[in-house]
Every structure is written in structure tokens, then in C-alpha cells.
Design a protein around this motif. Structure first.
Motif, PDB file in Angstrom:
ATOM      1  N   UNK A  80      49.258 -12.913 -73.667  1.00 49.61           N
ATOM      2  CA  UNK A  80      50.697 -13.191 -73.750  1.00 49.61           C
ATOM      3  C   UNK A  80      51.101 -13.477 -75.191  1.00 49.61           C
ATOM      4  N   UNK A  81      50.333 -14.327 -75.846  1.00 55.38           N
ATOM      5  CA  UNK A  81      50.656 -14.681 -77.229  1.00 55.38           C
ATOM      6  C   UNK A  81      50.471 -13.509 -78.181  1.00 55.38           C
ATOM      7  N   UNK A  82      49.472 -12.668 -77.944  1.00 52.90           N
ATOM      8  CA  UNK A  82      49.238 -11.494 -78.796  1.00 52.90           C
ATOM      9  C   UNK A  82      50.479 -10.599 -78.807  1.00 52.90           C
ATOM     10  N   UNK A  83      51.091 -10.444 -77.646  1.00 54.62           N
ATOM     11  CA  UNK A  83      52.288  -9.615 -77.540  1.00 54.62           C
ATOM     12  C   UNK A  83      53.403 -10.126 -78.450  1.00 54.62           C
ATOM     13  N   UNK A  84      53.442 -11.438 -78.658  1.00 57.91           N
ATOM     14  CA  UNK A  84      54.509 -12.046 -79.447  1.00 57.91           C
ATOM     15  C   UNK A  84      54.040 -12.481 -80.837  1.00 57.91           C
ATOM     16  N   UNK A  85      52.917 -11.888 -81.290  1.00 55.16           N
ATOM     17  CA  UNK A  85      52.385 -12.138 -82.632  1.00 55.16           C
ATOM     18  C   UNK A  85      52.069 -13.614 -82.864  1.00 55.16           C
TER      19      UNK A  85
END
Length: 103
Positions: A80-85
Motif C-alpha cells: 500500500x505504501x509503495x503505491x504512494x511512494x
């Protein structure tokens, strides 16, 4: 052997994590008070009528942590966090007051 997932879809990561719960998605759904077929639909992004909400994702992560499946819980959060950098890291267990922590 350790598998590392980079740039994995948050939906795929949550499904992988849910499958890793002891007893699989069926047992996790029961633990959440939900029918297994409903949770399966919520975990599939192609199903437009069912979606997991923030509370359900948090509940899935908490249940995984309770049974010691920390890596799977982390996978879902990291995707989830990877998607939002963003990045995720676990805070060390500490017994300090909030005031001391923020000081």
C-alpha cells in the motif's frame, strides 16, 4: 529461501497475506465475522460490488500479527505504501510514555 516482492499490487499483497492466515481466507473470514465468499470477493479487485475498507484491512493486519504472521502483515502494508511512494518500518517495542517518546 526468502522471496521479496517489489512493486506488488496492494490487492495482490493483501490476498497473499489473507491466504497465509492459518486456515486460509475461510478461517480469516470466520475470525472477522464475515462469510468466506464475501471476503474472497472483497479481496478481488475485479469485483466491482465488493471492496475492503480501511477498517477491514487493519483487522486483517491485526489478525495476521496475532498469529505471528508478521511478514505477511508487513507485505500488505508495504505494498500500500509503495503505491504512494512511502516506506513502512516497524517501531521497536519500547515501554516509554508518549511524552518521553515525543521529547
Amino acid at each position: 529461501m526468502t522471496c521479496r516482492y517489489d512493486e506488488i499490487s496492494q490487492h495482490d499483497a493483501l490476498y497473499i497475506a489473507a491466504r497465509g492466515y492459518p486456515g486460509g481466507v475461510e478461517a480469516l473470514a470466520q475470525r472477522m465475522g464475515m462469510a468466506a465468499h464475501v471476503l474472497y470477493k472483497k479481496l478481488r479487485p475485479a469485483v466491482e460490488t465488493h471492496h475492503v475498507n480501511y477498517e477491514e484491512v487493519s483487522e486483517i493486519v491485526e489478525h495476521l500479527e496475532e498469529v505471528g504472521k508478521i511478514a505477511l502483515a508487513d507485505l500488505a502494508l508495504q505494498a500500500f505504501n509503495w503505491r504512494h511512494a512511502r516506506v513502512t518500518f516497524r517501531l521497536p517495542d519500547m515501554t516509554v510514555s508518549a511524552g518521553e517518546l515525543f521529547a
